[in-house]
Design an enzyme around this catalytic site. Structure first.
Site, PDB file in Angstrom:
ATOM      1  CB  SER A 138      -0.791   0.026   1.177  1.00 36.54           C
ATOM      2  OG  SER A 138      -1.392   1.239   1.343  1.00 36.54           O
ATOM      3  CE1 TYR A 151      -3.996  -1.917   5.376  1.00 34.36           C
ATOM      4  CE2 TYR A 151      -3.323   0.483   4.884  1.00 34.36           C
ATOM      5  CZ  TYR A 151      -3.588  -0.992   4.543  1.00 34.36           C
ATOM      6  OH  TYR A 151      -4.199  -1.238   3.046  1.00 34.36           O
TER       7      TYR A 151
END
Length: 243
Positions: A138, A151
């Protein structure tokens, strides 16, 4: 014999779009996720379009189930050419909310799921001296923002694991490793957020045109269709308006 790809998290979003993209490129695709009804629908859609697909309900947090997924793929299609470790969770939250269960789940799915995927296919690829492992990280694996600490930690880990794998692979073998790092994409990931302060920030944030899952699928398609001497190490792809 045509090429075969395993796709985790295939029941929605990037995984679903990638399955269609690779099937359109002639891959036989093994669809893996927990929601069987979604897998059944996707398999039918791919086959109705002339593609080849199978599915296996799989929990990526189980090394045994991931190994069984790889074995089922070899039994069904004879080989594994591409492993797309795409399954992931994004329950963003501020650290002081102490959402420890969500932290644990992200570590299990986003990190262990990738490791178990690699472990399931790497011996087969080394035996064949051929293969391609693609791990979805990501933009959060490049940049930490308030609310993304855990995350981002998992997605930094995916990048580190994939780069480490790339360096360890025997250069005499035709095995490649690729990191896909998407920015803001319209998927179901936001639905896993339970921190109301994060959700409020999302709704009041700047407006922009998000990426679609198909945009990421095309990037995955680009990586897999390169000649054998080309190893696309990482693709970082954001909406044009994203900071």
């Amino acid at each position: 014999m045509g090429k075969t790809a395993i796709i985790t998290g295939a029941s929605s979003g990037i995984g679903q779009a990638a399955a269609k993209e690779l099937a359109n490129k002639g891959f036989s695709v093994m669809l893996a996720a927990r929601r069987e009804e979604r897998l059944v629908e996707l398999k039918k859609e791919i086959e109705d379009a002339g593609g080849s697909a199978a599915y296996k309900v799989t929990d990526v947090t189980s090394a045994e189930e991931m190994k069984a997924l790889a074995e089922a793929t070899i039994e069904q299609f004879g080989q594994i050419d591409v492993m797309l470790n795409n399954a992931g969770l994004m329950p963003l939250s501020f650290m002081n909310k102490l959402k420890i269960d969500e932290w644990d789940r992200m570590v299990d799915v986003n990190i262990k799921g990738v490791l178990y995927g690699i472990a399931a296919v790497l011996p087969h690829m080394e035996e064949r001296k051929e293969g391609h492992i693609i791990n979805v990280s990501s933009v959060a694996g490049h940049d930490v923002t308030p609310g993304s600490a855990v995350y981002s930690g998992t997605k930094f880990a995916v990048r580190a694991i994939t780069e480490g794998l790339r360096q360890e692979l025997d250069p005499a073998m035709n095995i490649r490793a690729t990191i896909i790092s998407p920015g803001a994409v319209t998927t179901e990931l936001v639905e896993t957020i339970t921190d109301e302060d994060i959700l409020s920030a999302f709704s009041s944030g700047p407006s922009m045109e998000f990426l679609q899952a198909e945009d990421i699928a095309r990037a995955i398609g680009y990586a897999v269709e390169q000649p054998a001497h080309v190893d696309v190490n990482e693709i970082l792809i954001r909406p044009r308006q994203q900071k």
